[in-house]
Design a protein around this motif. Structure first.
Motif, short mmCIF file in Angstrom:
data_model
loop_
_atom_site.label_atom_id
_atom_site.label_comp_id
_atom_site.label_asym_id
_atom_site.label_seq_id
_atom_site.Cartn_x
_atom_site.Cartn_y
_atom_site.Cartn_z
N UNK A 1 0.90 -1.29 0.10
CA UNK A 1 0.12 -0.04 -0.04
C UNK A 1 0.74 1.44 -0.03
N UNK A 2 0.63 1.94 -0.89
CA UNK A 2 1.04 3.49 -0.93
C UNK A 2 0.18 4.49 -0.02
N UNK A 3 0.54 5.03 1.15
CA UNK A 3 -0.04 5.76 2.02
C UNK A 3 0.51 7.14 2.29
N UNK A 4 -0.17 7.93 2.08
CA UNK A 4 0.11 9.31 2.32
C UNK A 4 -1.09 10.37 2.16
N UNK A 5 -0.83 11.79 2.47
CA UNK A 5 -1.93 12.67 2.50
C UNK A 5 -2.15 12.98 0.96
N UNK A 6 -3.12 13.51 0.55
CA UNK A 6 -3.34 14.26 -0.83
C UNK A 6 -2.22 14.93 -1.43
N UNK B 1 -6.60 2.24 -7.02
CA UNK B 1 -6.69 3.47 -6.71
C UNK B 1 -7.82 4.19 -5.90
N UNK B 2 -7.49 4.03 -4.32
CA UNK B 2 -8.41 4.46 -3.49
C UNK B 2 -9.94 3.94 -3.83
N UNK C 1 -3.43 2.00 -3.42
CA UNK C 1 -3.20 3.62 -2.94
C UNK C 1 -4.20 4.13 -1.97
N UNK C 2 -3.98 4.60 -0.77
CA UNK C 2 -5.02 5.26 0.22
C UNK C 2 -4.36 6.28 0.73
N UNK C 3 -5.20 7.15 1.32
CA UNK C 3 -4.78 8.15 2.48
C UNK C 3 -5.45 7.71 3.86
N UNK C 4 -5.90 6.39 3.95
CA UNK C 4 -6.56 6.07 5.00
C UNK C 4 -5.60 5.09 5.77
N UNK C 5 -5.05 5.47 6.89
CA UNK C 5 -4.03 4.63 7.69
C UNK C 5 -4.58 3.19 8.11
N UNK D 1 4.52 7.79 2.28
CA UNK D 1 5.18 9.02 1.41
C UNK D 1 4.65 10.36 1.93
N UNK D 2 5.47 11.28 1.59
CA UNK D 2 5.30 12.42 2.04
C UNK D 2 5.89 13.50 0.98
N UNK D 3 5.20 14.46 0.44
CA UNK D 3 6.06 15.25 -0.62
C UNK D 3 6.57 14.55 -1.70
N UNK D 4 6.40 13.71 -2.45
CA UNK D 4 6.90 12.83 -3.25
C UNK D 4 8.03 11.96 -3.22
N UNK D 5 8.07 12.06 -1.79
CA UNK D 5 9.56 10.99 -1.51
C UNK D 5 8.69 9.71 -0.46
N UNK D 6 9.66 8.74 -0.41
CA UNK D 6 9.21 7.60 0.42
C UNK D 6 9.80 7.87 2.06
N UNK D 7 8.95 8.13 3.02
CA UNK D 7 9.71 8.35 4.36
C UNK D 7 10.07 7.03 4.85
N UNK D 8 9.22 6.03 4.64
CA UNK D 8 9.46 4.65 5.09
C UNK D 8 8.58 3.57 4.48
N UNK D 9 9.46 2.45 4.38
CA UNK D 9 8.86 1.04 3.67
C UNK D 9 9.00 0.08 4.60
#
Length: 322
Positions: A37-42, A162-163, A194-198, A211-219
């Protein structure tokens, strides 16, 4: 996981839009039979990555490989992928059977095979016998099941979602997650979600890409990300988290379930009860500690002895420091 076959490789992929937004230097291996899952804000780039895999967006640079073969030159219909969107994209003038058969007919699949495959897939998504209905006669959840069934009929190497459940109400969404997990397990297919729902990400995934601002913060696995968040953004985005000021400009991040609350003010972290909310088998107590409001989970027995304004002590258990 290293013995498992790599299904998808994203190698140093960049996709930039004209306005400068997008993602860059994306590297990721996804294994066969995984739900990732790709997770992050809009606006963090998760749908951009999904659409480059599906062929709906061209990459600026880098490579995307499925089963060891580059797919970046292929149009969506030639890729071994199938995509399910937030809107169900079913043709309203066609019956469910016609909607499901459409892609198979384009592939010149024999009629008898189409009939059998549709019957089998409707059983799999728990919707047998609805072939003659039209999309408008189905609920949102049922339409989304048909959209997933239509994608699975094409036997994709990779299913892209996609969501897909965001337009559904909470209870149906929960059921759809369980259905998807079962279908994925039964078929052993590889899924990118893909979701924004944790909560959705935690309940569905083998691994989560935060994800945050186009980058991977943690996998990592849901447990790794929940217990050992790599950055403050990850800590704040997954689950409930309290942030308390500590010495040397550090911040302690602690989950509500990792704080032990006792009556009285004789501990190192003290405060007063601000609110008490009973949520079934456990109770949320918010404690005013200096300028911070600290969310704690306590048992019913303790909560019945507490009142708003009472002094309490908090003992910090498992935590992270940022």
């Amino acid at each position: 996981m290293s013995e498992r076959k790599i299904k998808l490789q994203i190698k140093d992929m960049t996709k930039k839009y004209d306005n400068g937004d997008g993602v860059e230097h994306i590297n990721l291996d996804i294994y066969e039979g995984e739900i990732v899952t790709f997770l992050g804000p809009s606006g963090c780039g998760k749908t951009t990555i999904l659409r480059t895999i599906g062929g709906f967006l061209d990459v600026t640079s880098g490579d995307i490989m499925i089963d060891g073969k580059s797919i970046i030159g292929l149009p969506p219909e030639k890729r071994p992928t199938a995509m399910v969107f937030q809107s169900y994209n079913l043709w309203p003038h066609m019956t469910i059977y016609e909607n499901l058969a459409f892609g198979l007919k384009l592939r010149k699949t024999p009629k008898a095979t189409i009939e059998k495959d549709i019957k089998d897939i409707l059983e799999l998504v728990s919707m047998p016998g609805c072939e003659k209905k039209y999309p408008s006669q189905l609920s949102g959840g049922q339409q989304q099941r048909i959209a997933i069934a239509r994608s699975l009929l094409l036997k994709p190497s990779l299913l892209l979602l996609d969501e897909p459940f965001s337009a559904l109400d909470a209870k149906i969404r929960q059921q759809m997650r369980e259905e998807l997990k079962k279908i994925q397990h039964d078929l052993g297919i590889t899924v990118i979600f893909v979701t924004h729902d944790q909560e959705e990400a935690m309940s569905l995934s083998h691994r989560i890409v935060v994800m945050n601002k186009g980058k991977f913060e943690q996998v990592g696995t849901p447990t790794e990300i929940y217990d050992h968040p790599a950055t403050r953004h990850v800590a704040s985005f997954i689950g409930e988290m309290n942030f308390l000021k500590a010495a040397d400009d550090k911040t302690i991040a602690v989950r509500p379930e990792d704080i032990t609350v006792t009556e009285g003010s004789d501990g190192s972290y003290t405060g007063v009860v601000r609110t008490i909310m009973v949520l079934g088998h456990y109770v949320v107590v918010n404690v005013q500690h200096g300028d911070d409001i600290v969310k704690c989970y306590v048992d019913r027995e303790l909560s019945e002895r507490l009142h708003i304004g009472d002094p309490v002590s908090m003992q910090i258990g498992k935590h992270n420091v940022f």
